[in-house]
Design an enzyme around this catalytic site. Structure first.
Site, PDB file in Angstrom:
ATOM      1  N   GLU A 254       0.883  -1.173   0.000  1.00  0.00           N
ATOM      2  CA  GLU A 254       0.000   0.000   0.000  1.00  0.00           C
ATOM      3  C   GLU A 254       0.915   1.215   0.000  1.00  0.00           C
ATOM      4  O   GLU A 254       1.634   1.442   0.969  1.00  0.00           O
ATOM      5  CB  GLU A 254      -0.868   0.022   1.275  1.00  0.00           C
ATOM      6  CG  GLU A 254      -1.784  -1.167   1.446  1.00  0.00           C
ATOM      7  CD  GLU A 254      -2.927  -1.184   0.464  1.00  0.00           C
ATOM      8  OE1 GLU A 254      -3.218  -0.140  -0.136  1.00  0.00           O
ATOM      9  OE2 GLU A 254      -3.515  -2.256   0.269  1.00  0.00           O
ATOM     10  N   CYS A 293      -3.016   8.633   3.470  1.00  0.00           N
ATOM     11  CA  CYS A 293      -2.806   8.064   2.131  1.00  0.00           C
ATOM     12  C   CYS A 293      -3.989   8.351   1.235  1.00  0.00           C
ATOM     13  O   CYS A 293      -3.862   8.389   0.019  1.00  0.00           O
ATOM     14  CB  CYS A 293      -2.582   6.564   2.241  1.00  0.00           C
ATOM     15  SG  CYS A 293      -3.882   5.741   3.169  1.00  0.00           S
TER      16      CYS A 293
HETATM   17  P1  NAP Z   1       8.306   4.895   4.671  1.00  0.00           P
HETATM   18  O1  NAP Z   1       9.394   5.817   4.994  1.00  0.00           O
HETATM   19  O2  NAP Z   1       8.369   4.113   3.414  1.00  0.00           O
HETATM   20  O3  NAP Z   1       8.191   3.912   5.923  1.00  0.00           O
HETATM   21  C1  NAP Z   1       7.166   2.971   6.022  1.00  0.00           C
HETATM   22  C2  NAP Z   1       7.595   1.838   6.922  1.00  0.00           C
HETATM   23  O4  NAP Z   1       8.644   1.097   6.298  1.00  0.00           O
HETATM   24  C3  NAP Z   1       8.155   2.279   8.268  1.00  0.00           C
HETATM   25  O5  NAP Z   1       7.732   1.381   9.251  1.00  0.00           O
HETATM   26  C4  NAP Z   1       9.663   2.193   8.061  1.00  0.00           C
HETATM   27  O6  NAP Z   1      10.360   2.008   9.252  1.00  0.00           O
HETATM   28  C5  NAP Z   1       9.731   0.946   7.209  1.00  0.00           C
HETATM   29  N1  NAP Z   1      10.939   0.783   6.438  1.00  0.00           N
HETATM   30  C6  NAP Z   1      11.687   1.738   5.850  1.00  0.00           C
HETATM   31  N2  NAP Z   1      12.700   1.166   5.163  1.00  0.00           N
HETATM   32  C7  NAP Z   1      12.580  -0.184   5.341  1.00  0.00           C
HETATM   33  C8  NAP Z   1      13.325  -1.313   4.893  1.00  0.00           C
HETATM   34  N3  NAP Z   1      14.387  -1.168   4.118  1.00  0.00           N
HETATM   35  N4  NAP Z   1      12.913  -2.540   5.277  1.00  0.00           N
HETATM   36  C9  NAP Z   1      11.822  -2.702   6.057  1.00  0.00           C
HETATM   37  N5  NAP Z   1      11.077  -1.668   6.504  1.00  0.00           N
HETATM   38  C10 NAP Z   1      11.447  -0.430   6.146  1.00  0.00           C
HETATM   39  O7  NAP Z   1       6.894   5.640   4.654  1.00  0.00           O
HETATM   40  P2  NAP Z   1       6.297   6.658   5.724  1.00  0.00           P
HETATM   41  O8  NAP Z   1       7.023   7.946   5.586  1.00  0.00           O
HETATM   42  O9  NAP Z   1       6.198   6.035   7.082  1.00  0.00           O
HETATM   43  O10 NAP Z   1       4.803   6.798   5.213  1.00  0.00           O
HETATM   44  C11 NAP Z   1       4.389   7.769   4.312  1.00  0.00           C
HETATM   45  C12 NAP Z   1       3.976   7.153   3.010  1.00  0.00           C
HETATM   46  O11 NAP Z   1       3.086   6.077   3.252  1.00  0.00           O
HETATM   47  C13 NAP Z   1       3.231   8.096   2.117  1.00  0.00           C
HETATM   48  O12 NAP Z   1       3.785   8.038   0.839  1.00  0.00           O
HETATM   49  C14 NAP Z   1       1.806   7.547   2.093  1.00  0.00           C
HETATM   50  O13 NAP Z   1       1.121   7.767   0.888  1.00  0.00           O
HETATM   51  C15 NAP Z   1       2.023   6.124   2.325  1.00  0.00           C
HETATM   52  N6  NAP Z   1       0.843   5.520   2.936  1.00  0.00           N
HETATM   53  C16 NAP Z   1       0.093   4.694   2.178  1.00  0.00           C
HETATM   54  C17 NAP Z   1      -1.027   4.109   2.717  1.00  0.00           C
HETATM   55  C18 NAP Z   1      -1.887   3.178   1.915  1.00  0.00           C
HETATM   56  O14 NAP Z   1      -2.715   2.499   2.499  1.00  0.00           O
HETATM   57  N7  NAP Z   1      -1.727   3.119   0.610  1.00  0.00           N
HETATM   58  C19 NAP Z   1      -1.386   4.357   4.052  1.00  0.00           C
HETATM   59  C20 NAP Z   1      -0.587   5.213   4.790  1.00  0.00           C
HETATM   60  C21 NAP Z   1       0.540   5.795   4.215  1.00  0.00           C
HETATM   61  P3  NAP Z   1      11.135   3.223   9.983  1.00  0.00           P
HETATM   62  O15 NAP Z   1      10.128   4.262  10.277  1.00  0.00           O
HETATM   63  O16 NAP Z   1      11.685   2.582  11.189  1.00  0.00           O
HETATM   64  O17 NAP Z   1      12.174   3.682   9.007  1.00  0.00           O
END
Ligand code: NAP
Length: 522
Positions: A254, A293
C-alpha cells in the site's frame, strides 16, 4: 520519557542503542526506541512453530472472539491513547479519535465476521462438475497459510495501521510480527501493550518490533506473507527482496496515491453537492494535517467554475486554526517530523516548478497557536492551481504528504477522466454530480485506475462518508502508484493470508470433506 520496547516471544525487550523520539508540536524529546539491527530469525521460527499451530487450531468464531476482546481492550484505553497520540503524533483530538476508533472499529468488524463465518477453519467456493462424469467434481478451498505475517506500517496511522492488518491476519489464522514506523512508534507501542495485557492471543501469535527488522524480510519463506504500508520507494525495495523474488513470499504493498476530487459538469454553487464537495476537499486536505494516504491531492473542476471554487476553498481553508493540538480551538496540528516538514516544503516547490502556482496558504509562513516561536513542524494548508494541468507533470506524479492540493480546471469530462488517470493508479477518487450520463462516463472512466470510487449525488449528499475514510467492509488499495495491493474488504481480505487450492475428486467425498460450517452462538 517513554522507552518503546519490542515484544518478542512473550517478553518485552529493550534495545541497546537508542533513537530519540520528539513531540512534533514542541520538539521536546519524549521517548526513545531501539536503533539496533537485530536478528529476528528465532522470533520468526517461534511465530511459525508456536503461534501458527495455536491459531490454526481455533475456528473463525474463536479467533473472532479474540479480536472482540482486543477491540474492547483498546476501547477501554481510548482516552489514554488519545492523549498519547496528541503528544507523540501531533494529532488533534479529533484526528487521534479517527486513528484509535478506526483501530477498535476494524477489530470489532472482523470479530463480527469471525462469528458469522462460524465454527470452521476454511473458506469454500461452490463446487463444479469436471468433464462428463457427474461424480467427478472440483472444489476450491481456502486454508490458512502455515507461515507468519510480517506487517510494516507507515507513520501516519500508528493505531489503525497496526490493528487493521492484525485483525485480518489473526482471523485468517496467521501469527503476526508487526513493525511500526519509528517516528510515531509511541502510540503503536501503547496499542501493542494493550493487546498483550488483554492476554487473549495464543502464545507466539503476536510480536511487536520496535525499530529495525534487521534482515527479517530476507528470511521469509513460501508460506509467509509481507504486508507493507508506506512510501513507494520502500515498497519497491521490499518487493525486490530475495524472499519475494526467489521464494514467492506473498507481498501486499500500500503506497503513494494522488487521490482526486472531481466536480462533474452541471453542478452549481449553492447546490447541496457543491457544498459537500467544498466540505470534503477542505477536510481531506487538513484532517491529520493532510498526512493520509487517502487525502485529496488533485481537485478537478469545470473551467468556468475554477475561480469560484478557488475563492470558496481558500475561505474554507483560512478558517482552519493551526497550532498545538492540545488547544481546543486548534483544528490542524503539525506534520509528524522535521523530515516530513522538509519534504513538504520541497514538494510544494516541485509542484510550483512544474507549472502550478500557490493561490492560498503557505508552506513556510504560519503562526501556530500555543507554540513557542520557531518550534514545531507546522505549515498552513496550501492550495495550488494549475491552469494547464496536462502540462504540470509533477501534479500527477509527486505526492506532497501534507495539507496540500492542486486545483485543476478541465474543459470536457473526457479530459477530466484522462487527467485523473495521469495519477497512474490511486486509492480513491470522488465524483460529485447529478447528471447520470456524465456520472456514468466519469465513474466508468476513472474506476479502472482506482481501488475505490465514491459518488456523491444530491440524494446521498448528507449521507456519504468522507472520501478518506477506509471502511473494513470495502477493499482498500489501488493499482499502480498506490502499490497494486488490496487490504480489508470483509472476507476478501482474509484471502491474502490463505491458500486457495482446487481439490478434485468424488463429489460425495468432497461434500463430506468440506461440510458447511455450523452457525455460531456468539
Ligand atoms: P516509509 O518511509 O516508506 O516507511 C514505512 C515503513 O517502512 C516504516 O515502518 C519504516 O520504518 C519501514 N521501512 C523503511 N525502510 C525499510 C526497509 N528497508 N525494510 C523494512 N522496513 C522499512 O513511509 P512513511 O514515511 O512512514 O509513510 C508515508 C507514506 O506512506 C506516504 O507516501 C503515504 O502515501 C504512504 N501511505 C500509504 C497508505 C496506503 O494504504 N496506501 C497508508 C498510509 C501511508 P522506519 O520508520 O523505522 O524507518
Amino acid at each position: 520519557m517513554i522507552e518503546v520496547k519490542s515484544y518478542l516471544m512473550g517478553a518485552w525487550v529493550s534495545g541497546e542503542r537508542k533513537t530519540e523520539l520528539v513531540d512534533p508540536s514542541t520538539e521536546e524529546v519524549i521517548g526513545s526506541i531501539s536503533a539496533d539491527k537485530p536478528s529476528l530469525l528465532p522470533v520468526l521460527e517461534h511465530a511459525r512453530s508456536v503461534g501458527g499451530p495455536a491459531l490454526r487450531a481455533l475456528t473463525f468464531a474463536q479467533r473472532g472472539a479474540i479480536l472482540k476482546a482486543i477491540s474492547k481492550a483498546l476501547h477501554t484505553q481510548r482516552d489514554a491513547l488519545i492523549e498519547v497520540s496528541i503528544r507523540s503524533g501531533g494529532t488533534t483530538r479529533s484526528d487521534a479519535k479517527f486513528d484509535i476508533d478506526g483501530a477498535s472499529g476494524t477489530l470489532a468488524y472482523y470479530a463480527a465476521l469471525g462469528a458469522k463465518l462460524g465454527e470452521t477453519r476454511m473458506l469454500t467456493e461452490p463446487s463444479e462438475q469436471l468433464g462428463q462424469d457427474s461424480r467427478f467434481f472440483g472444489q476450491h478451498v481456502w486454508l490458512s497459510r502455515e507461515g507468519v505475517a510480517v506487517h510494516v506500517n507507515a507513520f501516519n496511522f500508528p493505531a489503525w495501521g497496526l490493528a487493521e492488518k492484525l485483525s485480518v491476519a489473526i482471523l485468517a489464522g496467521v501469527p503476526v510480527i508487526t513493525k511500526p514506523a519509528t517516528s510515531t512508534s509511541i502510540l503503536a507501542f501503547e496499542v501493542a501493550r494493550a493487546i498483550v495485557a488483554a492476554e487473549v492471543l495464543p502464545q507466539g501469535a503476536f510480536h511487536f518490533v520496535a525499530g529495525s527488522l534487521g534482515d527479517l524480510v530476507e528470511q521469509l519463506g513460501p508460506q509467509d506473507v509481507l504486508a507493507f504500508t508506506g512510501s513507494a520507494d520502500t515498497g519497491a525495495k521490499l518487493r525486490g527482496a530475495r524472499s519475494v523474488v526467489a521464494r514467492s513470499t506473498r507481498v501486499n504493498i500500500e503506497a503513494d496515491s494522488l487521490n482526486s476530487a472531481v466536480l462533474a459538469p452541471g453542478v452549481a454553487p449553492g447546490d447541496d453537492v457543491y457544498r459537500i464537495f467544498l466540505r470534503d476537499v477542505a477536510k481531506e486536505m487538513t484532517q491529520k494535517t493532510g498526512q493520509k494516504c487517502t487525502a485529496t491531492r488533485r481537485i478537478f473542476v469545470p473551467r468556468e467554475l475554477a475561480d469560484r471554487v478557488q475563492e470558496d476553498l481558500a475561505e474554507e481553508l483560512s478558517r482552519v486554526k493551526i497550532g498545538h493540538p492540545g488547544h481546543d480551538e486548534v483544528r490542524m496540528g503539525p506534520l509528524a517530523t522535521r523530515q516530513q516538514l522538509a519534504d513538504f516544503r520541497a514538494g510544494v516547490e516541485k509542484l510550483v516548478a512544474s507549472g502550478a502556482r500557490i493561490v492560498a496558504g503557505s508552506a513556510t509562513d504560519v503562526a501556530p497557536i500555543g507554540v513557542a516561536a520557531g518550534k514545531g513542524f507546522f505549515v498552513a494548508p496550501v492550495l495550488l492551481r494549475a491552469d494547464a494541468p496536462g502540462q504540470a507533470d509533477a501534479v500527477h506524479a509527486h505526492e506532497v504528504f501534507g495539507p496540500c492540493a492542486t486545483l485543476c480546471p478541465y474543459d470536457t469530462h473526457e479530459e477530466a477522466v484522462a487527467l485523473v488517470a495521469r495519477g497512474e493508479g490511486g486509492l480513491v477518487s470522488t465524483v460529485y454530480g447529478d447528471d447520470r450520463e456524465l456520472l456514468r462516463a466519469l465513474v466508468l472512466g476513472i474506476s479502472p485506475h482506482h481501488g475505490r470510487v465514491l459518488v456523491v449525488s444530491a440524494k446521498v449528499a448528507d449521507k456519504t462518508i468522507s472520501p478518506g475514510l477506509v471502511l473494513p467492509s470495502c477493499v482498500h488499495g489501488g493499482p499502480g502508484r498506490a502499490g497494486g495491493g488490496e487490504e480489508l474488504g470483509g472476507e476478501r481480505g482474509l484471502r491474502f493470508y490463505m491458500q486457495r487450492t482446487a481439490v478434485q475428486g468424488d463429489r460425495a467425498l468432497l461434500d463430506k470433506l468440506f461440510e458447511a460450517p455450523k452457525p455460531s452462538a456468539g
